[in-house]
Design a protein around this motif. Structure first.
Motif, mmCIF file in Angstrom:
data_model
loop_
_atom_site.group_PDB
_atom_site.id
_atom_site.type_symbol
_atom_site.label_atom_id
_atom_site.label_comp_id
_atom_site.label_asym_id
_atom_site.label_seq_id
_atom_site.Cartn_x
_atom_site.Cartn_y
_atom_site.Cartn_z
ATOM 1 N N TYR A 43 0.860 -1.194 0.000
ATOM 2 C CA TYR A 43 0.000 0.000 0.000
ATOM 3 C C TYR A 43 0.889 1.235 0.000
ATOM 4 O O TYR A 43 1.933 1.252 0.645
ATOM 5 C CB TYR A 43 -0.890 0.017 1.247
ATOM 6 N N THR A 44 0.457 2.261 -0.708
ATOM 7 C CA THR A 44 1.163 3.529 -0.676
ATOM 8 C C THR A 44 0.176 4.670 -0.487
ATOM 9 O O THR A 44 -0.883 4.700 -1.103
ATOM 10 C CB THR A 44 2.043 3.731 -1.929
ATOM 11 N N HIS A 45 0.530 5.578 0.392
ATOM 12 C CA HIS A 45 -0.311 6.721 0.763
ATOM 13 C C HIS A 45 0.352 8.027 0.303
ATOM 14 O O HIS A 45 0.384 9.010 1.010
ATOM 15 C CB HIS A 45 -0.499 6.721 2.287
ATOM 16 N N PHE A 46 0.966 7.992 -0.885
ATOM 17 C CA PHE A 46 1.597 9.168 -1.478
ATOM 18 C C PHE A 46 1.800 8.887 -2.958
ATOM 19 O O PHE A 46 1.666 7.755 -3.412
ATOM 20 C CB PHE A 46 2.936 9.502 -0.809
ATOM 21 N N GLU A 47 2.138 9.896 -3.725
ATOM 22 C CA GLU A 47 2.305 9.733 -5.169
ATOM 23 C C GLU A 47 3.710 9.292 -5.551
ATOM 24 O O GLU A 47 3.901 8.429 -6.368
ATOM 25 C CB GLU A 47 1.952 11.036 -5.894
ATOM 26 N N ASN A 48 4.708 9.915 -4.960
ATOM 27 C CA ASN A 48 6.089 9.538 -5.251
ATOM 28 C C ASN A 48 6.951 9.906 -4.060
ATOM 29 O O ASN A 48 6.473 10.477 -3.093
ATOM 30 C CB ASN A 48 6.592 10.203 -6.540
ATOM 31 N N SER A 49 8.220 9.580 -4.114
ATOM 32 C CA SER A 49 9.090 9.756 -2.949
ATOM 33 C C SER A 49 9.309 11.212 -2.550
ATOM 34 O O SER A 49 9.818 11.483 -1.478
ATOM 35 C CB SER A 49 10.440 9.082 -3.207
#
Length: 167
Positions: A43-49
């Motif tokens: 899961y990721t809760h952001f668009e990019n690093s």
């Protein structure tokens, strides 16, 4: 969710966690497939690093990791290929971040580095991958939950026990 795709959750203000407490938990079947990255993203809760947020990942060797706006937590969870595991990531009101795995709920990985960053962004959230095509999750993900409070260790254990029969 399985395979090389991911599910995208459209941005919504209900998913903006700000600087307050939160918890994220769920179940996944452990897998690590090296497809050009050292992580497979659940899961990721952001668009990019370059965006503040968090992600939950698996690594080779049964490792569960969480990336939290520049700080990485790693848990040598002893996960076995193809086995279901429960995970939880929490941040309390003081900014203490904990990463739990069902293999040892009593001993989470913890950090207080960079804990009070805002988890408010306009990015779509992704289940089973992130913006990089080399990080998709190559197994099953189930029962994801996002809370606007930090779950206690008792609540985490209760969620784990409640999911055991299905996983």
């Amino acid at each position: 969710l399985t395979g090389t795709g991911y599910a995208e959750v459209a941005d919504d203000s209900d998913l903006d966690l700000g600087t307050g407490a939160f918890s994220f938990d769920g179940w996944a079947k452990y897998a690590f497939v090296n497809i050009g990255s050292s992580i497979n993203t659940i899961y990721t809760h952001f668009e990019n690093s370059s965006t503040t947020g968090f992600s939950l990942n698996t690594k080779t060797g049964g490792i569960l990791s969480a990336w939290f706006s520049g700080v990485e937590l790693e848990l040598s969870a002893g996960l076995s290929e193809g086995d279901w595991f429960y995970f939880a990531l929490t941040r309390d009101a003081s900014g203490n971040v904990k990463l739990y795995a069902s293999t040892d709920l009593e001993n989470p990985a913890t950090t207080t580095q960079n804990p009070i960053i805002s988890l408010t962004n306009a990015a779509n959230k992704r289940v089973g991958g992130d913006a990089l095509t080399t990080r998709h999750y190559n197994n099953l993900i189930s029962d994801l939950r996002l809370y606007d409070t930090d779950l206690s260790s008792t609540e985490i254990e209760n969620n784990y026990n409640a999911g055991l029969s299905a996983h």
